[in-house]
Design an enzyme around this catalytic site. Structure first.
Site, PDB file in Angstrom:
ATOM      1  N   GLU A  40      -5.685 -19.062  10.814  1.00 59.65           N
ATOM      2  CA  GLU A  40      -5.931 -17.713  10.295  1.00 59.65           C
ATOM      3  C   GLU A  40      -7.418 -17.389  10.339  1.00 59.65           C
ATOM      4  OE1 GLU A  40      -4.082 -16.598   6.550  1.00 59.65           O
ATOM      5  OE2 GLU A  40      -2.624 -18.205   6.742  1.00 59.65           O
ATOM      6  N   LEU A  65       0.847  -1.199   0.000  1.00 64.17           N
ATOM      7  CA  LEU A  65       0.000   0.000   0.000  1.00 64.17           C
ATOM      8  C   LEU A  65       0.883   1.249   0.000  1.00 64.17           C
ATOM      9  CD1 LEU A  65      -2.550  -1.164   2.719  1.00 64.17           C
ATOM     10  CD2 LEU A  65      -2.929  -1.058   0.243  1.00 64.17           C
ATOM     11  N   HIS A 124      -1.114 -12.370   8.263  1.00 68.28           N
ATOM     12  CA  HIS A 124       0.143 -12.883   7.721  1.00 68.28           C
ATOM     13  C   HIS A 124       0.374 -14.283   8.277  1.00 68.28           C
ATOM     14  CE1 HIS A 124       4.063 -12.694   5.876  1.00 68.28           C
ATOM     15  NE2 HIS A 124       4.558 -13.213   6.983  1.00 68.28           N
TER      16      HIS A 124
HETATM   17  C1  GAR Z   1      -3.230 -16.283   3.528  1.00 65.74           C
HETATM   18  O1  GAR Z   1      -2.467 -17.383   3.954  1.00 65.74           O
HETATM   19  C2  GAR Z   1      -2.659 -14.991   4.063  1.00 65.74           C
HETATM   20  O2  GAR Z   1      -2.137 -15.111   5.361  1.00 65.74           O
HETATM   21  C3  GAR Z   1      -1.563 -14.718   3.062  1.00 65.74           C
HETATM   22  O3  GAR Z   1      -2.152 -15.036   1.830  1.00 65.74           O
HETATM   23  C4  GAR Z   1      -3.104 -16.076   2.019  1.00 65.74           C
HETATM   24  C5  GAR Z   1      -4.418 -15.660   1.395  1.00 65.74           C
HETATM   25  O4  GAR Z   1      -5.323 -16.711   1.453  1.00 65.74           O
HETATM   26  N1  GAR Z   1      -1.141 -13.360   3.115  1.00 65.74           N
HETATM   27  C6  GAR Z   1       0.144 -12.990   3.024  1.00 65.74           C
HETATM   28  O5  GAR Z   1       1.053 -13.769   2.846  1.00 65.74           O
HETATM   29  C7  GAR Z   1       0.386 -11.503   3.169  1.00 65.74           C
HETATM   30  N2  GAR Z   1       1.762 -11.218   3.379  1.00 65.74           N
HETATM   31  P1  GAR Z   1      -6.873 -16.458   1.179  1.00 65.74           P
HETATM   32  O6  GAR Z   1      -6.962 -15.686  -0.143  1.00 65.74           O
HETATM   33  O7  GAR Z   1      -7.460 -17.816   1.070  1.00 65.74           O
HETATM   34  O8  GAR Z   1      -7.428 -15.659   2.331  1.00 65.74           O
END
Ligand code: GAR
Length: 201
Positions: free
Chosen positions: A173, A92, A108
């Protein structure tokens, strides 16, 4: 509290938040708009199918500040209070972060400050950590750096490989993001330096 979800891919964190709202786990919270920077993002298609307001601002080959200004205008038009990055794979601009200071959350897939950046689960697995997990944090100008709202940890199992660890982190998550939104939406917290501290009711 109106949420604006920003995503670039699969959208499972968005779907987990939507399910928490539907199930009554986030009273007073609504998703006002789902925005993607990638036309083919499955998360955007899912949001459309579920009937959420959606917007697409393709970021590829656009200047960061210009793209972010469009996204910020869309969020403001939908009266968004809290921006939730849910697999939004684009940095961003400082202007965007300033416009939503302390009102942007990111998830994350590591226990920050370990393993910032891309493929954090693979980084953690290859490093040989015994405890892995995920972090929901406020977004500041540095990558994967702002104040931590929630972390959830799991043990790395002998039988894990990279993909199995990533799958088990993802399940955490989905719990962590709802908990972080609940904490922030409660308004019952204060910042002590970097420390997010919940106030007692
Ligand atoms: C998730 O594991 C999230 O933590 C990661 O991308 C994935 C998205 O999954 N984000 C990062 O790595 C940010 N630095 P999703 O589209 O199924 O929510």
């Amino acid at each position: 509290m109106y949420l604006g979800i920003l995503l670039s891919g699969r959208g499972s964190n968005f779907l987990a938040i939507a399910e928490s709202i539907r199930a009554g786990r986030l009273p007073g919270v609504e998703i006002a708009v789902v925005i993607s920077n990638v036309a083919e993002a499955p998360g955007l298609a899912a949001a459309r199918e579920l009937g959420y307001p959606t917007a697409l601002y393709i970021s590829k080959s656009r200047k960061r500040a210009e793209h972010d200004a469009d996204v910020a205008a869309c969020l403001k038009a939908h009266r968004v209070d809290l921006v939730c990055l849910a697999g939004y794979m684009r940095l961003l601009s400082p202007e965007f972060i300033a416009a939503f200071r302390n009102r942007i959350l990111n998830i994350h897939p590591s226990l920050l400050p370990a393993f910032p950046g891309l493929e954090a689960q693979e980084q953690a697995f290859a490093y040989g950590v015994k405890i892995a997990g995920c972090t929901v944090h406020f977004v500041d100008e540095e990558l994967d750096h702002g104040a931590i709202v929630v972390q959830r940890a799991i043990s790395v199992l002998e039988e894990d490989d990279g993909p199995s660890l990533a799958r088990r982190i993802l399940a955490e998550e989905h719990i962590a993001y709802t908990e972080a939104i609940r904490r922030v939406a409660s308004g019952r917290y204060e910042m002590r330096g970097r420390r997010f501290v919940l106030r007692q009711p």
